[in-house]
Write an enzyme that holds these catalytic residues in place. Structure first.
Site, mmCIF file in Angstrom:
data_model
loop_
_atom_site.group_PDB
_atom_site.id
_atom_site.type_symbol
_atom_site.label_atom_id
_atom_site.label_comp_id
_atom_site.label_asym_id
_atom_site.label_seq_id
_atom_site.Cartn_x
_atom_site.Cartn_y
_atom_site.Cartn_z
ATOM 1 N N CYS A 2 0.816 -1.204 0.000
ATOM 2 C CA CYS A 2 0.000 0.000 0.000
ATOM 3 C C CYS A 2 0.850 1.253 0.000
ATOM 4 C CB CYS A 2 -0.862 0.061 1.261
ATOM 5 S SG CYS A 2 -1.945 -1.334 1.385
ATOM 6 N N GLY A 28 -0.433 0.388 -4.994
ATOM 7 C CA GLY A 28 -1.696 -0.313 -4.827
ATOM 8 C C GLY A 28 -2.741 0.197 -5.786
ATOM 9 N N ASN A 102 0.252 0.750 6.047
ATOM 10 C CA ASN A 102 1.035 -0.013 5.074
ATOM 11 C C ASN A 102 1.842 -1.042 5.847
ATOM 12 O OD1 ASN A 102 3.990 0.728 3.055
ATOM 13 N ND2 ASN A 102 2.602 -0.993 2.938
ATOM 14 N N GLY A 103 1.651 -2.318 5.486
ATOM 15 C CA GLY A 103 2.373 -3.389 6.175
ATOM 16 C C GLY A 103 1.410 -4.497 6.548
ATOM 17 N N CYS A 236 12.588 -3.403 4.518
ATOM 18 C CA CYS A 236 12.340 -4.356 3.413
ATOM 19 C C CYS A 236 13.253 -4.034 2.231
ATOM 20 C CB CYS A 236 10.886 -4.258 2.972
ATOM 21 S SG CYS A 236 10.560 -5.168 1.454
ATOM 22 N N TYR A 242 12.377 -3.542 -6.112
ATOM 23 C CA TYR A 242 11.216 -3.579 -7.003
ATOM 24 C C TYR A 242 10.146 -2.550 -6.697
ATOM 25 C CZ TYR A 242 6.622 -5.151 -8.597
ATOM 26 O OH TYR A 242 5.365 -5.186 -9.122
ATOM 27 N N CYS A 383 6.327 -13.580 1.770
ATOM 28 C CA CYS A 383 6.511 -12.416 2.652
ATOM 29 C C CYS A 383 5.315 -12.332 3.574
ATOM 30 C CB CYS A 383 6.591 -11.144 1.821
ATOM 31 S SG CYS A 383 6.615 -9.652 2.842
ATOM 32 N N CYS A 434 15.523 -6.498 6.032
ATOM 33 C CA CYS A 434 14.825 -7.782 5.958
ATOM 34 C C CYS A 434 15.104 -8.368 4.587
ATOM 35 C CB CYS A 434 13.324 -7.582 6.133
ATOM 36 S SG CYS A 434 12.383 -9.128 5.929
ATOM 37 N N CYS A 437 12.415 -13.277 2.353
ATOM 38 C CA CYS A 437 11.864 -13.994 1.192
ATOM 39 C C CYS A 437 12.981 -14.496 0.278
ATOM 40 C CB CYS A 437 10.881 -13.117 0.423
ATOM 41 S SG CYS A 437 11.577 -11.555 -0.113
HETATM 42 P P1 5GP Z 1 7.348 -13.806 -13.062
HETATM 43 O O1 5GP Z 1 8.253 -14.152 -14.216
HETATM 44 O O2 5GP Z 1 7.877 -14.277 -11.775
HETATM 45 O O3 5GP Z 1 5.944 -14.252 -13.345
HETATM 46 O O4 5GP Z 1 7.254 -12.227 -13.008
HETATM 47 C C1 5GP Z 1 8.413 -11.443 -12.829
HETATM 48 C C2 5GP Z 1 7.994 -9.996 -12.878
HETATM 49 O O5 5GP Z 1 7.128 -9.719 -11.796
HETATM 50 C C3 5GP Z 1 9.161 -9.029 -12.770
HETATM 51 O O6 5GP Z 1 9.102 -8.140 -13.871
HETATM 52 C C4 5GP Z 1 8.928 -8.268 -11.480
HETATM 53 O O7 5GP Z 1 9.209 -6.887 -11.664
HETATM 54 C C5 5GP Z 1 7.470 -8.463 -11.209
HETATM 55 N N1 5GP Z 1 7.155 -8.529 -9.768
HETATM 56 C C6 5GP Z 1 7.949 -8.816 -8.728
HETATM 57 N N2 5GP Z 1 7.294 -8.748 -7.557
HETATM 58 C C7 5GP Z 1 6.041 -8.403 -7.863
HETATM 59 C C8 5GP Z 1 4.880 -8.147 -7.071
HETATM 60 O O8 5GP Z 1 4.873 -8.228 -5.844
HETATM 61 N N3 5GP Z 1 3.746 -7.783 -7.755
HETATM 62 C C9 5GP Z 1 3.722 -7.685 -9.126
HETATM 63 N N4 5GP Z 1 2.583 -7.322 -9.720
HETATM 64 N N5 5GP Z 1 4.801 -7.895 -9.890
HETATM 65 C C10 5GP Z 1 5.938 -8.267 -9.278
HETATM 66 FE FE1 SF4 Z 2 10.576 -7.392 2.047
HETATM 67 FE FE2 SF4 Z 2 10.989 -9.968 1.471
HETATM 68 FE FE3 SF4 Z 2 11.210 -9.083 4.000
HETATM 69 FE FE4 SF4 Z 2 8.825 -9.207 2.783
HETATM 70 S S1 SF4 Z 2 10.157 -10.948 3.331
HETATM 71 S S2 SF4 Z 2 9.605 -7.534 4.048
HETATM 72 S S3 SF4 Z 2 9.356 -8.657 0.661
HETATM 73 S S4 SF4 Z 2 12.499 -8.520 2.216
HETATM 74 MG MG MG Z 3 8.750 -5.978 -13.609
#
Ligand code: 5GP
Ligand code: SF4
Ligand code: MG
Length: 459
Positions: A2, A28, A102-103, A236, A242, A383, A434, A437
């Protein structure tokens, strides 16, 4: 995940909150809400499913205020209901409590049961409402002390913006999992998840709210409290990898600089000798791919184009399958790729489904060799702290070796940035983050209701 925003002491507070939320929309898109608070402390909310819209602007124009709190929400489809949209708004002891979170709380289930045993009635299934109830239960008078009471015993990740009467409060959990920045706009105080939301309203960055800190702003000025037991910081790292926008500063560091450093380190760990060009998977890996290009000397190209105008509902997998989903969102530039040995940089691989579709697309556009480089370590666990990663069964790196993943994706080579390289590249690293994951090193026991939590996330 969020985005949260709050402003106090500005005649255009509601408009500023809207602007701030536009800048936090990437955090979000499931629902969005603004609570407007007038000079007498009365609060009114407008919330809607989806993203900010013109219709919502019309509604907000009817409720001007001197303070405002806003929220953009992302979570899984299971809890995608208007009841879970934030900010939460409740009346207690004759005054309003507004809360944006958020969290993820990891003991929300237990806390909620305890409250329900005492007769509390909940109007949502999200974890954030637990904090609102706990504020209402506090016997303290001052808003900061009521919030401090409420947060004793609350475990997990929270960055909060809370309004009570004419006081605006901001708080971060003692591990500092989620970012929260404080700024000033003339006499007004502004809080936001990321500094890009301060930029859009013209506020200057003052500082981060500290882990474990409550900041309270009222007519007398700003006060600060550290009422919670101290913990080791666990910011995080995925925010740098990302989640946050590259034009933001979070945790006091630049996201652009972090991603470039990740890309540069990746190029050193996993060079791609003989490659003709490097490209990103827009937009999330643009800065990391630039870093890779800078370090390796391989030219940066725009080989994938992303369509920004497709709504989330249109690209549901049930409608047209995973491949079609990738095609709706991206297209390859044949003139850039044909006959070339290419490096595709992405920030992360989660399920591997998008990546596999993209590699097929890049090959169909004529690429001769595809070398995949990832600017984070393999994601091997879920996560529990506010990012909606899927369960372990769906995480490709939790179930297959690197060679198997490369074969599944259809790439000529695959390189992930190792964990130590990742942590050494981000501002303020390698300690204080952290990385559960990626490493399996969870700072808390997994929540008892882990499965439910993934669908009941309040953030
Ligand atoms: P995958 O190949 O695993 O299906 O997708 C990888 C893509 O998902 C990457 O481009 C990355 O930026 C994106 N991505 C990583 N984490 C998340 C997330 O939490 N939510 C969404 N919507 N995309 C994610
Ligand atoms: Fe961030 Fe991964 Fe820790 Fe979740 S488990 S808070 S995504 S580093
Ligand atoms: Mg991406």
């Amino acid at each position: 995940m969020c985005g949260i925003f709050g402003v106090r002491g500005h005649p255009d507070a509601v408009h500023l909150a809207q602007l701030g939320l536009y800048s936090l929309q990437h955090r979000g898109q499931e629902s969005v809400g603004v609570v407007s608070i007038d000079a007498g402390g009365a609060a009114r909310a407008v919330r809607t499913m989806g993203t900010l819209s013109d219709a919502m602007s019309h509604e907000l124009a009817k409720i001007p205020g001197v303070s405002a709190v806003g929220h953009t929400r992302y979570s899984t489809a299971g809890s995608s209901t208007i009841e879970n949209a934030q900010p939460a708004l409740a009346r207690s002891k004759g005054g309003y409590i507004t809360l944006a979170h958020n969290g993820n709380l990891i003991n929300a289930g237990e806390l909620r049961l305890a409250l329900e045993d005492e007769g509390a009635i909940f109007s949502s299934t999200n974890d954030s409402e637990v904090i609102v109830h706990r504020i209402a239960h506090s016997r303290a008078d001052a808003p900061a002390e009521r919030l401090a009471d409420a947060l004793q015993g609350v475990e997990g990740a929270y960055s909060l913006i809370v309004a009570m009467g004419d006081t605006l409060l901001a708080a971060r959990d003692p591990r500092g999992w989620r970012p929260l920045t404080m700024g000033r706009l003339g006499d007004a105080v502004v809080f936001a998840s990321e500094s890009c939301a301060l930029d859009i309203v013209g506020a200057t960055i003052e500082r981060e709210v500290e882990p474990g800190e409550i900041v309270a702003v009222n007519a007398e000025g700003t006060t600060t409290l550290h009422p919670l037991p101290k913990r080791d910081e666990h910011k995080c790292v995925f925010e740098y990898v990302y989640f946050a926008r590259p034009d933001s500063r979070v945790y006091g560091g630049s996201v652009d600089r972090a991603r470039r450093a990740l890309g540069r380190r990746l190029a050193r760990e996993w060079p791609a000798p003989g490659a003709d060009l490097v490209f990103s998977v827009p937009d999330s890996s643009n800065s990391a791919a630039l870093g890779f290009a800078e370090e390796s000397g391989v030219p940066y190209e725009l080989a994938l184009i992303r369509n920004h105008y497709v709504g989330r509902t249109f690209i549901q997998p049930t409608q047209a399958g995973r491949d079609a989903k990738v095609k709706v969102k991206y297209n390859a530039v044949r003139e850039v790729l044909a006959g070339k040995s290419v490096v595709m940089v992405d920030d992360s691989i989660v399920r591997g489904t998008t990546t596999r579709g993209l590699v097929a697309m890049v090959r169909a556009a004529g690429a001769r060799e595809v070398h995949m480089r990832v600017s984070s370590a393999p994601v091997t666990g879920p996560c529990y702290y506010g990012i909606d990663t899927p369960s372990r069964e769906e995480l490709i790196a939790a179930n297959y070796t690197q060679a198997e993943i490369a074969a599944h994706l259809g790439v000529d080579s695959l390189g992930y940035l190792p964990l130590d390289g990742m942590l050494e590249s981000v501002p303020g690293g390698p300690k204080g983050f952290c990385h559960a994951c990626f490493s399996g090193d969870y700072p808390t026991p997994p929540p008892a209701d882990a499965d439910k939590l993934r669908f009941g996330c309040g953030c």
